[in-house]
Design an enzyme around this catalytic site. Sequence first.
Site, PDB file in Angstrom:
ATOM      1  N   ASP A  12       0.813  -1.221   0.000  1.00 32.15           N
ATOM      2  CA  ASP A  12       0.000   0.000   0.000  1.00 32.15           C
ATOM      3  C   ASP A  12       0.843   1.267   0.000  1.00 32.15           C
ATOM      4  OD1 ASP A  12      -2.235  -1.683   0.221  1.00 32.15           O
ATOM      5  OD2 ASP A  12      -2.085  -1.669   2.407  1.00 32.15           O
ATOM      6  N   GLU A  13       2.044   1.202  -0.570  1.00 33.46           N
ATOM      7  CA  GLU A  13       2.923   2.374  -0.594  1.00 33.46           C
ATOM      8  C   GLU A  13       2.489   3.388  -1.647  1.00 33.46           C
ATOM      9  OE1 GLU A  13       4.065  -0.737  -1.066  1.00 33.46           O
ATOM     10  OE2 GLU A  13       5.450  -1.239   0.550  1.00 33.46           O
ATOM     11  N   LYS A  15       2.220   2.171  -5.072  1.00 32.02           N
ATOM     12  CA  LYS A  15       2.922   1.683  -6.275  1.00 32.02           C
ATOM     13  C   LYS A  15       2.109   1.895  -7.541  1.00 32.02           C
ATOM     14  CE  LYS A  15       3.330  -2.430  -4.440  1.00 32.02           C
ATOM     15  NZ  LYS A  15       2.879  -2.159  -3.072  1.00 32.02           N
ATOM     16  N   GLY A  39      -4.153  -4.487  -4.503  1.00 31.55           N
ATOM     17  CA  GLY A  39      -5.120  -3.524  -5.033  1.00 31.55           C
ATOM     18  C   GLY A  39      -4.361  -2.273  -5.403  1.00 31.55           C
ATOM     19  N   HIS A  40      -4.160  -2.057  -6.687  1.00 32.23           N
ATOM     20  CA  HIS A  40      -3.438  -0.868  -7.139  1.00 32.23           C
ATOM     21  C   HIS A  40      -4.434   0.179  -7.605  1.00 32.23           C
ATOM     22  CE1 HIS A  40       0.530  -3.188  -8.034  1.00 32.23           C
ATOM     23  NE2 HIS A  40       0.283  -3.044  -6.756  1.00 32.23           N
ATOM     24  N   GLN A 222       2.231  -6.058  -3.055  1.00 30.12           N
ATOM     25  CA  GLN A 222       2.543  -6.086  -1.621  1.00 30.12           C
ATOM     26  C   GLN A 222       3.847  -5.303  -1.367  1.00 30.12           C
ATOM     27  OE1 GLN A 222       1.587  -9.503  -2.955  1.00 30.12           O
ATOM     28  NE2 GLN A 222      -0.423  -8.643  -2.618  1.00 30.12           N
ATOM     29  N   THR A 237       2.683 -12.298   3.302  1.00 29.46           N
ATOM     30  CA  THR A 237       1.928 -12.974   2.267  1.00 29.46           C
ATOM     31  C   THR A 237       2.737 -14.202   1.841  1.00 29.46           C
ATOM     32  OG1 THR A 237       0.636 -12.666   0.258  1.00 29.46           O
ATOM     33  CG2 THR A 237       2.818 -11.615   0.297  1.00 29.46           C
TER      34      THR A 237
HETATM   35  P1  IMP Z   1      -2.734 -12.707   2.122  1.00 32.70           P
HETATM   36  O1  IMP Z   1      -1.769 -12.208   1.100  1.00 32.70           O
HETATM   37  O2  IMP Z   1      -4.163 -12.487   1.762  1.00 32.70           O
HETATM   38  O3  IMP Z   1      -2.452 -14.124   2.508  1.00 32.70           O
HETATM   39  O4  IMP Z   1      -2.510 -11.844   3.472  1.00 32.70           O
HETATM   40  C1  IMP Z   1      -1.322 -11.939   4.242  1.00 32.70           C
HETATM   41  C2  IMP Z   1      -0.943 -10.573   4.829  1.00 32.70           C
HETATM   42  O5  IMP Z   1      -0.539  -9.723   3.771  1.00 32.70           O
HETATM   43  C3  IMP Z   1      -2.082  -9.857   5.531  1.00 32.70           C
HETATM   44  O6  IMP Z   1      -1.540  -9.096   6.607  1.00 32.70           O
HETATM   45  C4  IMP Z   1      -2.628  -8.912   4.474  1.00 32.70           C
HETATM   46  O7  IMP Z   1      -3.262  -7.786   5.042  1.00 32.70           O
HETATM   47  C5  IMP Z   1      -1.331  -8.524   3.784  1.00 32.70           C
HETATM   48  N1  IMP Z   1      -1.514  -8.117   2.391  1.00 32.70           N
HETATM   49  C6  IMP Z   1      -1.727  -8.907   1.318  1.00 32.70           C
HETATM   50  N2  IMP Z   1      -1.810  -8.179   0.197  1.00 32.70           N
HETATM   51  C7  IMP Z   1      -1.630  -6.908   0.560  1.00 32.70           C
HETATM   52  C8  IMP Z   1      -1.574  -5.676  -0.174  1.00 32.70           C
HETATM   53  O8  IMP Z   1      -1.694  -5.619  -1.398  1.00 32.70           O
HETATM   54  N3  IMP Z   1      -1.363  -4.566   0.576  1.00 32.70           N
HETATM   55  C9  IMP Z   1      -1.185  -4.586   1.927  1.00 32.70           C
HETATM   56  N4  IMP Z   1      -1.224  -5.707   2.643  1.00 32.70           N
HETATM   57  C10 IMP Z   1      -1.437  -6.849   1.976  1.00 32.70           C
END
Ligand code: IMP
Length: 424
Positions: A12-13, A15, A39-40, A222, A237
């Site tokens: 969520d920087e 990007k 989510g970009h 991520q 993740t």
């Molecule tokens: P997962 O990728 O759904 O398995 O989630 C694992 C961790 O990564 C959780 O803390 C999510 O909130 C975080 N996470 C996954 N994708 C994103 C992203 O695009 N932005 C921020 N956090 C993410």
Amino acid sequence: MNTILVGTQWGDEGKGKIIDILSQQADYIVRYQGGNNAGHTVVVADKEYIFHLVPSGILHKGKICCIGNGVVIDPAVLESEIRAMSSVGVELDGRLMISALAHVIMPYHRILDQLREKKGTHKIGTTGRGIGPCYADKINRCGIRIVDLINPRVFREKLADNLKEKNEIFKKVYHYPGFEFSAIYKEYTRYAKLFSSNVCNIALLLDRAIKEKKDILFEGAQGTFLDIDFGTYPYVTSSSATSGGACIGTGVPPVSIDKVIGVAKAYTTRVGEGPFPTEFAPKLSEIMRQKGQEFGATTGRPRRCGWFDAVMVRDAVILNGITELAVMKMDVLDGVKSVKICVAYTYKGKIFKEFPYDAEVLRSARPVYQEMPGWGKTVNKPRDYVELQPNAKAYLSRLQDILGARIAIVSVGSSRDDTLFISA
Ligand code: IMP
């Protein structure tokens, strides 16, 4: 020029905005890891577009967008993004290519992800999209790839094998009724027909592009500290979100990479569980959340907010080989009386100048801050770096010194115009 763009914090920087800008110069834009957990957000002419799976470069006419083998694909999400693009007049005509080797997220991955989170003993705070279980099957060598999906005989066999084992686990461990073969087979065969003409060997496609001296932009999802190896495990993740993931996740060799750009927010945010040494107290967190609209682009969850952690980002610079940085959302710090940068941690009387990988240390580490005077509210948005307020420039200059990478881009708002470029 082949460039990798990576997040240097917990995702969520911002990007999406930088990818959108850099896409203008690229011929190919490639996703290499993650899935629709990302989510970009891109704002063009006041219209907001959120991409979860399709590279956001798709908004630029004529660009080829690729989904690499390192990505996990939920076909239902891919279908809806393709439809959404068509509905706003973005034509894909041969511009979206999908790796035959990418793994497919199945309904049982999504449900397993959600059930494991609900069970709650080791809650990660996942997005619930089935990402972890899909990668687990990939590593366990029972996953279903796109190449399997588009071969009805192989798909039938693999799906049946998976359901046999998984339905037992669902019933016995999770008291969940399990899944019916025919409904999934029917749904996924429809996706196979829909995407089969987009499927190709991405490694060869990109090799050809490199030989033709085309420019490739690798779009990381991520962030570094959500990386399965280098992140704050287990609160990460399940993919390689660092720059090395771009090679593994596409088949492009490391020698073909020219540059790595890191993206950092001017402060820090995190969604989900896990340690966060510079996290604000709840009141300030709420103020910054509202000011920066810090809500997840995928799940809408409120993001946790904190001061800039330079120990972390310096580690990200090293891990990714970053030479240039983009600092995002500087405008959100406008009007803050004084700003803090975390330059070290203390734990049990010891000073830590490097990012500690021991989760126990990180959980209880106390940040050591350098405090700097803030800057006032901006009346007219700066259109050039020199127009930034002096204290804002001092903050960026201090960050640059600590991080050991040049700040080349500063973002002061969500639109393309709110971007300041600093020449070397
Ligand atoms: P997962 O990728 O759904 O398995 O989630 C694992 C961790 O990564 C959780 O803390 C999510 O909130 C975080 N996470 C996954 N994708 C994103 C992203 O695009 N932005 C921020 N956090 C993410």
